[in-house]
Design a protein around this motif. Sequence first.
Motif, PDB file in Angstrom:
ATOM      1  N   ASN A  71     -12.242   1.091 -45.773  1.00 44.22           N
ATOM      2  CA  ASN A  71     -11.528   0.963 -44.505  1.00 44.22           C
ATOM      3  C   ASN A  71     -12.183  -0.111 -43.636  1.00 44.22           C
ATOM      4  N   ALA A  72     -11.695  -0.252 -42.432  1.00 48.04           N
ATOM      5  CA  ALA A  72     -12.187  -1.306 -41.550  1.00 48.04           C
ATOM      6  C   ALA A  72     -13.666  -1.139 -41.214  1.00 48.04           C
ATOM      7  N   LYS A  73     -14.182   0.082 -41.296  1.00 44.10           N
ATOM      8  CA  LYS A  73     -15.601   0.334 -41.015  1.00 44.10           C
ATOM      9  C   LYS A  73     -16.479   0.145 -42.236  1.00 44.10           C
ATOM     10  N   GLY A  74     -15.877  -0.229 -43.365  1.00 42.85           N
ATOM     11  CA  GLY A  74     -16.648  -0.400 -44.584  1.00 42.85           C
ATOM     12  C   GLY A  74     -16.887   0.880 -45.352  1.00 42.85           C
ATOM     13  N   GLU A  75     -16.252   1.982 -44.936  1.00 45.05           N
ATOM     14  CA  GLU A  75     -16.437   3.254 -45.629  1.00 45.05           C
ATOM     15  C   GLU A  75     -15.633   3.273 -46.913  1.00 45.05           C
ATOM     16  N   PRO A  76     -16.223   3.724 -48.016  1.00 44.41           N
ATOM     17  CA  PRO A  76     -15.496   3.723 -49.289  1.00 44.41           C
ATOM     18  C   PRO A  76     -14.349   4.718 -49.281  1.00 44.41           C
ATOM     19  N   ALA A  77     -13.333   4.426 -50.067  1.00 45.89           N
ATOM     20  CA  ALA A  77     -12.194   5.338 -50.186  1.00 45.89           C
ATOM     21  C   ALA A  77     -12.632   6.629 -50.875  1.00 45.89           C
ATOM     22  N   PRO A  78     -12.168   7.795 -50.403  1.00 48.09           N
ATOM     23  CA  PRO A  78     -12.527   9.055 -51.060  1.00 48.09           C
ATOM     24  C   PRO A  78     -11.942   9.102 -52.469  1.00 48.09           C
ATOM     25  N   VAL A  79     -12.685   9.695 -53.394  1.00 53.00           N
ATOM     26  CA  VAL A  79     -12.244   9.729 -54.792  1.00 53.00           C
ATOM     27  C   VAL A  79     -12.255  11.130 -55.385  1.00 53.00           C
ATOM     28  N   GLU A  80     -12.888  12.097 -54.744  1.00 51.19           N
ATOM     29  CA  GLU A  80     -13.111  13.396 -55.373  1.00 51.19           C
ATOM     30  C   GLU A  80     -11.862  14.277 -55.335  1.00 51.19           C
ATOM     31  N   ASP A  81     -11.372  14.667 -56.506  1.00 57.49           N
ATOM     32  CA  ASP A  81     -10.351  15.704 -56.674  1.00 57.49           C
ATOM     33  C   ASP A  81      -9.088  15.448 -55.842  1.00 57.49           C
ATOM     34  N   ASN A  82      -8.664  14.200 -55.751  1.00 57.27           N
ATOM     35  CA  ASN A  82      -7.500  13.890 -54.922  1.00 57.27           C
ATOM     36  C   ASN A  82      -6.393  13.170 -55.688  1.00 57.27           C
ATOM     37  N   THR A  83      -6.382  13.282 -57.018  1.00 53.79           N
ATOM     38  CA  THR A  83      -5.303  12.716 -57.817  1.00 53.79           C
ATOM     39  C   THR A  83      -4.878  13.722 -58.880  1.00 53.79           C
ATOM     40  N   LEU A  84      -3.759  13.442 -59.542  1.00 56.95           N
ATOM     41  CA  LEU A  84      -3.234  14.317 -60.589  1.00 56.95           C
ATOM     42  C   LEU A  84      -3.047  13.529 -61.877  1.00 56.95           C
ATOM     43  N   CYS A  85      -3.285  14.196 -63.015  1.00 57.87           N
ATOM     44  CA  CYS A  85      -2.954  13.661 -64.328  1.00 57.87           C
ATOM     45  C   CYS A  85      -2.050  14.661 -65.034  1.00 57.87           C
ATOM     46  N   ARG A  86      -1.011  14.152 -65.650  1.00 59.91           N
ATOM     47  CA  ARG A  86      -0.096  14.999 -66.421  1.00 59.91           C
ATOM     48  C   ARG A  86      -0.260  14.688 -67.906  1.00 59.91           C
ATOM     49  N   PHE A  87      -0.757  15.679 -68.659  1.00 57.41           N
ATOM     50  CA  PHE A  87      -0.954  15.543 -70.097  1.00 57.41           C
ATOM     51  C   PHE A  87       0.254  16.147 -70.813  1.00 57.41           C
ATOM     52  N   SER A  88       0.794  15.416 -71.783  1.00 58.86           N
ATOM     53  CA  SER A  88       1.927  15.923 -72.555  1.00 58.86           C
ATOM     54  C   SER A  88       1.982  15.201 -73.890  1.00 58.86           C
ATOM     55  N   GLY A  89       2.135  15.976 -74.958  1.00 56.89           N
ATOM     56  CA  GLY A  89       2.300  15.380 -76.276  1.00 56.89           C
ATOM     57  C   GLY A  89       1.130  14.564 -76.751  1.00 56.89           C
ATOM     58  N   GLY A  90      -0.079  14.885 -76.316  1.00 57.74           N
ATOM     59  CA  GLY A  90      -1.258  14.182 -76.790  1.00 57.74           C
ATOM     60  C   GLY A  90      -1.604  12.916 -76.047  1.00 57.74           C
ATOM     61  N   ARG A  91      -1.069  12.740 -74.831  1.00 60.12           N
ATOM     62  CA  ARG A  91      -1.439  11.576 -74.020  1.00 60.12           C
ATOM     63  C   ARG A  91      -1.261  11.913 -72.546  1.00 60.12           C
ATOM     64  N   VAL A  92      -1.813  11.072 -71.699  1.00 63.73           N
ATOM     65  CA  VAL A  92      -1.591  11.188 -70.262  1.00 63.73           C
ATOM     66  C   VAL A  92      -0.317  10.417 -69.952  1.00 63.73           C
ATOM     67  N   VAL A  93       0.737  11.135 -69.608  1.00 67.51           N
ATOM     68  CA  VAL A  93       2.039  10.477 -69.420  1.00 67.51           C
ATOM     69  C   VAL A  93       2.252  10.008 -67.989  1.00 67.51           C
ATOM     70  N   ALA A  94       1.471  10.510 -67.045  1.00 69.85           N
ATOM     71  CA  ALA A  94       1.645  10.086 -65.653  1.00 69.85           C
ATOM     72  C   ALA A  94       0.383  10.372 -64.866  1.00 69.85           C
ATOM     73  N   SER A  95       0.139   9.538 -63.867  1.00 65.23           N
ATOM     74  CA  SER A  95      -0.986   9.698 -62.960  1.00 65.23           C
ATOM     75  C   SER A  95      -0.475   9.512 -61.542  1.00 65.23           C
ATOM     76  N   TYR A  96      -0.882  10.391 -60.648  1.00 69.61           N
ATOM     77  CA  TYR A  96      -0.364  10.369 -59.278  1.00 69.61           C
ATOM     78  C   TYR A  96      -1.534  10.269 -58.297  1.00 69.61           C
ATOM     79  N   ALA A  97      -1.402   9.330 -57.365  1.00 67.87           N
ATOM     80  CA  ALA A  97      -2.422   9.124 -56.342  1.00 67.87           C
ATOM     81  C   ALA A  97      -1.742   8.595 -55.097  1.00 67.87           C
ATOM     82  N   SER A  98      -2.529   8.255 -54.082  1.00 63.96           N
ATOM     83  CA  SER A  98      -1.982   7.734 -52.834  1.00 63.96           C
ATOM     84  C   SER A  98      -2.945   6.708 -52.264  1.00 63.96           C
ATOM     85  N   PRO A  99      -2.435   5.775 -51.468  1.00 64.83           N
ATOM     86  CA  PRO A  99      -3.342   4.856 -50.780  1.00 64.83           C
ATOM     87  C   PRO A  99      -4.258   5.620 -49.832  1.00 64.83           C
TER      88      PRO A  99
END
Length: 611
Positions: free
Chosen positions: A145-173
């Motif tokens: 951000n403008a203050k130089g603070e790193p973007a948070p990364v812990e436990d804030n996205t989703l992965c959808r596993f199906s048929g032996g692969r990750v078919v989708a990943s969901y996150a936000s700015p």
Amino acid sequence: MSVRALRLPLLVAAVTLSLAILWGATGTRALAEGLQDDGGASWRLEQPQPPPPPPGVPGCSSEPGRPCTPVGLGKIGDIKFWAPNRGVLITAGNGSTIPPGVWAYNGIGWHELANVCGATDGRIAWAGPDEFWTISDERPGQPPNAKGEPAPVEDNTLCRFSGGRVVASYASPAFNANSYAAMHAAGCLGPADCWFAGDPLPAGQTGAFHLHWDGGGVSELPYTAEGHSVQDMSPSEGQMLESVRISPGDRVSEPSPGPPVLHAINPAGVQPVFEPVLRLPLYAPEEFAGALDFLHLSTAEGIAWGAAGPQAEAPPGSAPAQVTVARNAGGSWRQLLGPGTEPSGAALFPSQVVDGIAAEPGTESAWLALDTQQDAAQPSPTAAAAVARISSAGGVSQEDSQSLPAPGEGIGPKGAAAKIACPGAHDCWLATTQGWLFHLTNGEQLEPDTDPAFAGLITERPEDEGVPQTLPDSPPPDDSGLPGETPKGGALPEVTVTAGAERVPVALLSKIHTRVVHGSTLELRFHLAVRARVRLIAKRRHAIVASTRTVTLGAGNRKLLLRLNVHRWPTKLELKTHPLAPLPTVSAAAGSSESVSTRLVAFPKLSGLLP
């Protein structure tokens, strides 16, 4: 009298006496009720081998065929099973030996399933036999951000596993008012009805952060009645139970039992979406609600269990909390252990906290994973894991209260109990704080799971939906339009609104207009007949080059803004919609989508935008 006949009453007397000495004579009856058939099962360490190193990197053993020394898998955030021979766990990893990711169990042993989508403290939700979701860490790369603070990364996205692969990943700015919050709970009522929840909404908003998967997309749908963080979920009797951590300062008194510690989320299409559930008198006199931690949840064969212990810090002036267990059978919750029970949770488990509970299928019991308050605050690798089996009557037997590894096994301590799951009768798994696995088993051999979806190693995670992708600095060689020129055809591509399995009249969307603002930002204006979830996606052939987040908009005139990159001009624009209320003229089925198309106006010349 024979010697054998004499031994039995002496053995019973000895067990009863030892229980009375350990927990007091007043609790002997309840403890005796906890003496249950264990099926000859016992706990033992079953740690998998480390995964092979990358090509060119020396392995852990220099002798061919010699097994490597097992190591801890790192912090295990969750462990869930679809069947006794099909389970997955998510880990934060352990140095360079164990990368963050997902491991799978096939009835014979554990193996690395994915070296992507790991998490600091992730969660797992099964959506089907070959499909599951993970709450995972955000991949690095978002700017500070403008203050130089790193973007948070812990436990804030989703992965959808199906048929032996990750078919989708969901996150936000990051750093937006509606950025994804850290999530601590996940569960699915079906392949097209999954929930993920966690921290309270940002300051100035009341509620808890929730994401919902409806089979077509992920959208925010917060619970706005309260602002307590959601910590656990478990499907039960067609609903999703979710437990919350009550904020310090929520005082409990006799006239008011305090806020509900459990909510129920109804299946898709059922209103209301959220309902308060449990207001049991879980607290002792003068005990504040904030003194008791959230209820860890587990369900098996229609019976739900919840267990909690003291929070790390009790509110000032509150009576101390104690280990508390409740059970729901036949639609009625009953407190089995805690204040007012005999013996009490404080008597059975003094100075202990609850790290997990697992209902044991085929029995009337559940297993507790316990830790000391001191170790919970600062986990130690030399701590022993404590487990206890509790009956439906609230009894806990001495032989079912164990410390792992057991004395005499020749195995040193592997950390305190952390996560626990029971996929079958006399078949449970315990993960410690240091990433070691203990198995409760009677030695029965399971049929190996040969599903290819859980056989190979998954190494790729697709681009995050909802986060603008990094675009190249130079335009690719195609006919999408050169810098300083109007795109071929003088217009942006057609907008297509894709439909689901069921269609609703096109009246959901009308009055669609577009224009370009600030040089390269597309403004799409439209009218919604009812409240709906909407997302605009720009694609270049099959790749997403820009997209908005899925947002919930009320009925009326609305607009979306989408910034385009002149070097990666879209060849297709897609507007995805999902109505959240019946249309004025027809009843919209749950999961249905609108389908219309329109031609956007010509895009202005781009001269002067590039150096």
